[in-house]
Design a protein around this motif. Structure first.
Motif, PDB file in Angstrom:
ATOM      1  N   ALA A 199      45.603  45.163  32.962  1.00 17.72           N
ATOM      2  CA  ALA A 199      46.927  44.826  33.502  1.00 17.72           C
ATOM      3  C   ALA A 199      47.583  43.735  32.659  1.00 17.72           C
ATOM      4  CB  ALA A 199      46.801  44.379  34.953  1.00 17.72           C
ATOM      5  N   ARG A 200      46.786  42.842  32.113  1.00 15.40           N
ATOM      6  CA  ARG A 200      47.328  41.779  31.247  1.00 15.40           C
ATOM      7  C   ARG A 200      47.645  42.300  29.855  1.00 15.40           C
ATOM      8  NH1 ARG A 200      43.117  38.750  33.650  1.00 15.40           N
ATOM      9  NH2 ARG A 200      41.894  39.016  31.753  1.00 15.40           N
ATOM     10  N   GLN A 201      46.848  43.260  29.374  1.00 15.23           N
ATOM     11  CA  GLN A 201      47.023  43.795  28.018  1.00 15.23           C
ATOM     12  C   GLN A 201      47.162  45.315  28.115  1.00 15.23           C
ATOM     13  OE1 GLN A 201      43.469  42.439  26.129  1.00 15.23           O
ATOM     14  NE2 GLN A 201      44.212  40.365  25.913  1.00 15.23           N
ATOM     15  N   ARG A 202      48.290  45.759  28.644  1.00 14.41           N
ATOM     16  CA  ARG A 202      48.460  47.175  28.950  1.00 14.41           C
ATOM     17  C   ARG A 202      48.487  48.061  27.717  1.00 14.41           C
ATOM     18  NH1 ARG A 202      53.414  48.043  32.402  1.00 14.41           N
ATOM     19  NH2 ARG A 202      54.307  46.946  30.669  1.00 14.41           N
ATOM     20  N   GLY A 203      48.918  47.571  26.593  1.00 14.15           N
ATOM     21  CA  GLY A 203      49.019  48.388  25.389  1.00 14.15           C
ATOM     22  C   GLY A 203      47.758  48.431  24.555  1.00 14.15           C
ATOM     23  N   LEU A 204      46.731  47.702  24.955  1.00 15.61           N
ATOM     24  CA  LEU A 204      45.508  47.623  24.156  1.00 15.61           C
ATOM     25  C   LEU A 204      44.824  48.968  23.954  1.00 15.61           C
ATOM     26  CD1 LEU A 204      43.631  45.729  22.612  1.00 15.61           C
ATOM     27  CD2 LEU A 204      42.373  45.389  24.751  1.00 15.61           C
ATOM     28  N   PRO A 205      44.646  49.813  24.972  1.00 18.59           N
ATOM     29  CA  PRO A 205      44.009  51.106  24.713  1.00 18.59           C
ATOM     30  C   PRO A 205      44.789  51.982  23.725  1.00 18.59           C
ATOM     31  CG  PRO A 205      44.015  50.665  27.051  1.00 18.59           C
ATOM     32  CD  PRO A 205      44.858  49.608  26.401  1.00 18.59           C
ATOM     33  N   VAL A 206      46.100  51.904  23.777  1.00 21.93           N
ATOM     34  CA  VAL A 206      46.920  52.684  22.850  1.00 21.93           C
ATOM     35  C   VAL A 206      46.700  52.183  21.424  1.00 21.93           C
ATOM     36  CG1 VAL A 206      49.267  53.367  22.248  1.00 21.93           C
ATOM     37  CG2 VAL A 206      48.606  53.153  24.645  1.00 21.93           C
ATOM     38  N   VAL A 207      46.677  50.874  21.241  1.00 20.05           N
ATOM     39  CA  VAL A 207      46.460  50.299  19.908  1.00 20.05           C
ATOM     40  C   VAL A 207      45.076  50.667  19.388  1.00 20.05           C
ATOM     41  CG1 VAL A 207      46.234  48.122  18.634  1.00 20.05           C
ATOM     42  CG2 VAL A 207      48.094  48.430  20.261  1.00 20.05           C
ATOM     43  N   ILE A 252      44.872  58.246  27.335  1.00 23.05           N
ATOM     44  CA  ILE A 252      44.513  57.599  28.601  1.00 23.05           C
ATOM     45  C   ILE A 252      45.236  56.256  28.723  1.00 23.05           C
ATOM     46  CG2 ILE A 252      42.601  56.509  29.854  1.00 23.05           C
ATOM     47  CD1 ILE A 252      40.842  58.838  28.823  1.00 23.05           C
ATOM     48  N   GLY A 253      45.349  55.536  27.610  1.00 24.50           N
ATOM     49  CA  GLY A 253      46.081  54.279  27.626  1.00 24.50           C
ATOM     50  C   GLY A 253      47.545  54.473  27.997  1.00 24.50           C
ATOM     51  N   LEU A 254      48.159  55.537  27.473  1.00 26.99           N
ATOM     52  CA  LEU A 254      49.551  55.829  27.836  1.00 26.99           C
ATOM     53  C   LEU A 254      49.679  56.177  29.314  1.00 26.99           C
ATOM     54  CD1 LEU A 254      50.746  57.906  24.764  1.00 26.99           C
ATOM     55  CD2 LEU A 254      51.511  55.635  25.435  1.00 26.99           C
ATOM     56  N   LEU A 255      48.711  56.905  29.824  1.00 20.56           N
ATOM     57  CA  LEU A 255      48.768  57.273  31.239  1.00 20.56           C
ATOM     58  C   LEU A 255      48.540  56.070  32.153  1.00 20.56           C
ATOM     59  CD1 LEU A 255      46.827  60.642  31.176  1.00 20.56           C
ATOM     60  CD2 LEU A 255      49.274  60.301  31.528  1.00 20.56           C
ATOM     61  N   LEU A 256      47.786  55.074  31.699  1.00 19.25           N
ATOM     62  CA  LEU A 256      47.481  53.906  32.530  1.00 19.25           C
ATOM     63  C   LEU A 256      48.534  52.814  32.480  1.00 19.25           C
ATOM     64  CD1 LEU A 256      43.667  53.391  31.986  1.00 19.25           C
ATOM     65  CD2 LEU A 256      44.823  54.205  34.036  1.00 19.25           C
ATOM     66  N   ILE A 257      49.471  52.891  31.570  1.00 23.63           N
ATOM     67  CA  ILE A 257      50.472  51.830  31.440  1.00 23.63           C
ATOM     68  C   ILE A 257      51.268  51.665  32.732  1.00 23.63           C
ATOM     69  CG2 ILE A 257      52.653  51.254  30.314  1.00 23.63           C
ATOM     70  CD1 ILE A 257      51.423  52.084  27.689  1.00 23.63           C
ATOM     71  N   PRO A 304      50.640  52.827  36.044  1.00 25.50           N
ATOM     72  CA  PRO A 304      49.944  52.414  37.268  1.00 25.50           C
ATOM     73  C   PRO A 304      49.462  50.965  37.251  1.00 25.50           C
ATOM     74  CG  PRO A 304      49.063  54.485  36.485  1.00 25.50           C
ATOM     75  CD  PRO A 304      50.012  53.988  35.455  1.00 25.50           C
ATOM     76  N   LEU A 305      49.229  50.414  36.063  1.00 27.38           N
ATOM     77  CA  LEU A 305      48.759  49.032  36.002  1.00 27.38           C
ATOM     78  C   LEU A 305      49.870  48.035  36.292  1.00 27.38           C
ATOM     79  CD1 LEU A 305      46.332  49.223  32.978  1.00 27.38           C
ATOM     80  CD2 LEU A 305      45.738  48.925  35.383  1.00 27.38           C
ATOM     81  N   GLY A 306      51.094  48.480  36.260  1.00 26.13           N
ATOM     82  CA  GLY A 306      52.215  47.609  36.639  1.00 26.13           C
ATOM     83  C   GLY A 306      52.570  46.584  35.581  1.00 26.13           C
ATOM     84  N   ARG A 307      53.482  45.731  35.980  1.00 29.10           N
ATOM     85  CA  ARG A 307      53.941  44.683  35.058  1.00 29.10           C
ATOM     86  C   ARG A 307      53.364  43.362  35.433  1.00 29.10           C
ATOM     87  NH1 ARG A 307      58.010  46.335  31.626  1.00 29.10           N
ATOM     88  NH2 ARG A 307      58.791  48.363  32.200  1.00 29.10           N
TER      89      ARG A 307
END
Length: 82
Positions: free
Chosen positions: A23-31, A72-77, A79-82
């Motif tokens: 939730a703190r680093q939402r883009g990490l899986p995509v990177v 999966i990272g794109l799909l989780l962005i 639901p994890l919220g801001r």
């Protein structure tokens, strides 16, 4: 069998910690996924110069794991919220 998994406090703590971190680093899986795909590209270039079955296997693993992690990272962005 699934009842034990559902009642596992260790698994619950692990999932809570992972979701809080993502939730703190939402883009990490995509990177991470993009980096793995870039590594697979470099492996494929080396494999063109000197083809070996090991490099074929390594390319397939890094490429497909990178795609899965990025998707999966794109799909989780959301639901994890801001």
């Amino acid at each position: 069998m699934f009842r034990r998994v559902d009642q596992s406090s260790m698994l619950a703590r692990f999932l809570e910690a992972v979701s809080a971190r993502l939730a703190r680093q939402r883009g990490l899986p995509v990177v991470i996924g993009v980096v793995l795909i870039a590594i697979s590209f470099a492996i494929q270039l080396f494999n063109l110069a000197a083809p070996t079955p090991f490099l074929d296997l390594l390319w397939a693993l890094t490429h497909h794991i990178g795609l899965l992690v990025a998707l999966i990272g794109l799909l989780l962005i959301e639901p994890l919220g801001r």
